[in-house]
Design an enzyme around this catalytic site. Structure first.
Site, short mmCIF file in Angstrom:
data_model
loop_
_atom_site.label_atom_id
_atom_site.label_comp_id
_atom_site.label_asym_id
_atom_site.label_seq_id
_atom_site.Cartn_x
_atom_site.Cartn_y
_atom_site.Cartn_z
N HIS A 70 0.85 -1.18 0.00
CA HIS A 70 0.00 0.00 0.00
C HIS A 70 0.89 1.24 0.00
O HIS A 70 2.07 1.19 0.36
CB HIS A 70 -0.91 0.00 1.22
N GLU A 72 0.99 3.77 1.96
CA GLU A 72 1.54 4.10 3.27
C GLU A 72 2.73 3.22 3.61
O GLU A 72 3.75 3.69 4.15
CB GLU A 72 0.48 3.94 4.35
N CYS A 100 -5.95 1.55 6.09
CA CYS A 100 -6.58 0.30 6.52
C CYS A 100 -5.95 -0.15 7.85
O CYS A 100 -5.05 0.50 8.38
CB CYS A 100 -6.38 -0.77 5.45
N CYS A 103 -2.04 -0.81 7.58
CA CYS A 103 -1.23 0.40 7.53
C CYS A 103 -1.31 1.17 8.85
O CYS A 103 -0.30 1.74 9.30
CB CYS A 103 -1.68 1.28 6.37
#
Length: 478
Positions: A70, A72, A100, A103
Site C-alpha cells: 500500500h 503508506e 486500513c 497500515c
C-alpha cells in the site's frame, strides 16, 4: 532533553497548519496519479519531518505482486531507510485515502506523531470509518489523526479511476484503430483468455494484447514472439504442448498486430520503440526464468531483450518459421515485395503461397492470420515493418553490436536451434542487419540441434524443447 533532530515542529496557527497540510497532501496526490498511470488504485503517501519531505510512496500491489505494498507501507519503508531507523518519531504521514488496519498498525509501530488523510474509506478505513485503531488508550503510543484534507480532490481521483475501469478500461486513442471483435470470433485452436495492458510508459494508452497461460510459479516461462507479418496465432499449436510440461507460456501481439491496437501512422513503428514496450512489459509482469521462443527469420528484437536484464532469462529457442519454406529465389516476388504498397493484399498472397506450398497450412488458418487486418487503415505495421528490417541507423547498428557481444561473451543460459530450411526471403540489406543478431545467437548457442520443425511449430518441437529446458532448470535449482 529530547534530541533536536527528533523535536517537534514549532507551534503554528490553525491556518498555517491547514495550508501546510494541504500542500503536503498535494504531494501525496501526485503520487496517487503516478499509481493510476501504472494501473494501480490511485493512492499516494508522503512522510514529512520538520517541514521537509523524507519519502514518498504510492500503491503498488499489482505491479509488485505484494499485498502489503500500500502507499503508506511504501512510504514508511522508504522513510525508515532514509532516516536509518524504523522508529519515525517526529514525522507526519499524509495519505490520500484513510488507512486500513494493516497500515494503521504499521504507523503506530513506527511511532508517527501525526497521520493526515484525505478521503474517508467507508469499507476498510481504520481511522474512524469502520473502526479506529488509533483511539485505543491501551496502546503505548498515541498518534494524532486528522482526516478530510483535500477530501474532494482525493475522492474524485478514486471515483474517476473506478468509473473508467467499470466502463472502458482501455479507451482507444484517436490516432489508432482497434480490430472489431467480430473478426476474431472464428479462430481455430485459439481459445485462450485475452489479456490487455495499456498503461506502460511507452504504450502511452495504446492497448497491447497478450496470452498468459499456465501457473504463475511455474519452473519455466516460455515467451513466444511472433514472426512478421503474423501474430500470436502462429503459436497456437505449440502453446498447449509447452503447457503440458507444467510451464507458463506468454505470447504478446506486437502493437499493430493481432488483437493489439493499430496505430494509423507508420512512423510510430520503430525498432527501439517496440523493444522498449517489450522490456517494460516483462518488467511490469516481473517475468523470470524465461525461455525466449523466437522466429529464426527476424530474431533481433527478441535477442536484444536479455541484454537489458540477463538475470530474467534462462534459455532461448530459435525456431524456423512457416515463411522459411516458401518463395525460393526465382519463384517471383519476394517476401518484402509482397508487403509493399498494398500490405493487406500482400499478406493474402503470402498466405496463399504458404497454403500452396504446405497443405497443412489450412484455409481457416489463413483466414485467422488475416483477421486483424480488415482494411488498409489497420495495416500501418505491415507497411512499416519491412523498412524496420532494412533500417541501418547508427542506433540500431550499435544495439546489434551489443547484442552480438552479449550472445558471444555473456550469455550463460541454455540454448537450442530448431532448424528449418535456410531463410532466403529477406532482402540483402535487411539480412545484413538481422544477421548481426543471428550470428550473435548462433555463435553463443549451446545445446542440441533438432531436425526440421513443422510449418507451424507444435507438439513435435515441444517434445524436444520441454525435457531439455526442464532438465536445465532442474540443474540450476540444484
Amino acid at each position: 532533553m529530547p534530541d533536536a533532530a527528533h523535536s517537534a515542529e514549532p507551534a503554528r496557527q490553525p491556518d498555517e497548519i491547514q495550508a501546510c497540510d494541504e500542500g503536503f497532501m498535494r504531494v501525496a496526490l501526485e503520487q496517487a496519479h503516478a499509481a493510476a498511470r501504472k494501473g494501480e488504485v490511485p493512492v499516494g503517501a508522503v512522510v514529512v519531518r520538520n517541514g521537509v519531505v523524507v519519502a514518498t510512496g504510492h500503491n503498488a500491489p499489482v505491479g509488485g505482486h505484494d499485498p502489503t505494498a500500500h502507499a503508506e507501507m511504501e512510504a514508511l519503508r522508504a522513510a525508515a531507510r532514509v532516516l536509518g531507523n524504523y522508529r519515525l518519531e517526529g514525522c507526519t504521514l499524509y495519505v490520500t485515502l484513510e488507512p486500513c488496519t494493516m497500515c494503521s498498525g504499521a504507523m503506530l509501530h513506527a511511532r508517527l506523531d501525526r497521520v493526515v488523510f484525505g478521503a474517508a474509506d467507508p469499507k476498510t478505513g481504520a481511522a474512524g470509518s469502520v473502526l479506529n485503531v488509533f483511539s485505543d488508550a491501551r496502546l503505548n503510543h498515541q498518534t494524532q489523526v486528522q482526516g478530510g484534507v483535500l477530501a474532494q480532490d482525493c475522492g474524485q481521483l478514486l471515483q474517476t479511476f473506478f468509473q473508467q475501469r467499470r466502463g472502458n478500461p482501455w479507451p482507444l486513442r484517436e490516432d489508432a484503430l482497434r480490430t472489431p471483435e467480430a473478426r476474431f470470433k472464428v479462430l481455430p485452436d485459439y481459445a485462450w483468455r485475452e489479456h490487455f495492458i495499456g498503461d506502460l510508459p511507452s504504450l502511452n494508452g495504446l492497448r497491447m494484447h497478450y496470452l498468459d497461460e499456465g501457473p504463475l510459479d511455474a519452473p519455466l516461462t516460455y515467451l513466444c514472439l511472433h514472426p512478421y507479418p503474423l501474430w500470436s496465432y502462429n503459436w497456437r499449436k505449440l502453446i498447449p504442448a509447452l503447457l503440458s510440461s507444467g510451464a507458463r507460456v506468454l505470447a504478446p501481439d506486437l502493437v499493430g498486430f493481432g488483437k493489439s491496437d493499430k496505430p494509423k501512422k507508420e512512423h510510430l513503428h520503430r525498432f527501439q520503440w517496440h523493444r522498449q514496450v517489450l522490456l517494460e512489459w516483462v518488467e511490469r509482469l516481473d517475468l523470470r526464468r524465461l525461455v525466449l521462443v523466437l522466429p529464426g527469420s527476424d530474431a533481433l528484437l527478441g535477442l536484444s531483450l536479455p541484454v537489458q536484464a540477463p538475470k530474467r532469462y534462462s534459455g532461448v529457442l530459435l525456431v524456423g518459421g512457416a515463411d522459411d519454406a516458401v518463395l525460393q529465389p526465382g519463384d517471383g516476388p519476394t517476401w518484402l515485395d509482397l508487403m509493399g504498397k498494398h500490405p493487406e493484399k500482400g499478406l493474402g498472397e503470402y498466405l496463399r503461397t504458404l497454403r500452396q506450398t504446405n497443405r497443412r497450412f489450412s484455409e481457416p488458418a489463413c483466414a485467422a492470420y488475416m483477421a486483424p487486418f480488415p482494411d488498409r487503415g489497420h495495416c500501418a505495421a505491415l507497411r512499416a515493418f519491412p523498412s524496420m528490417h532494412t533500417e541501418a541507423s547508427s542506433e540500431k547498428l550499435a544495439l546489434a553490436e551489443s547484442v552480438r557481444d552479449f550472445w558471444r561473451r555473456q550469455w550463460q543460459g541454455q540454448s537450442m536451434v530448431a532448424c528449418g530450411p535456410q531463410d532466403l526471403l529477406l532482402a540483402e540489406a535487411a539480412l545484413r542487419v538481422v544477421q548481426h543478431a543471428a550470428d550473435a545467437g548462433l555463435e553463443g548457442l549451446r545445446g542440441p540441434l533438432t531436425g526440421c520443425v513443422p510449418e507451424e511449430p507444435g507438439a513435435q518441437l515441444a517434445e524436444v524443447a520441454n525435457p531439455y529446458f526442464r532438465s536445465s532448470a532442474s540443474d540450476d535449482a540444484r
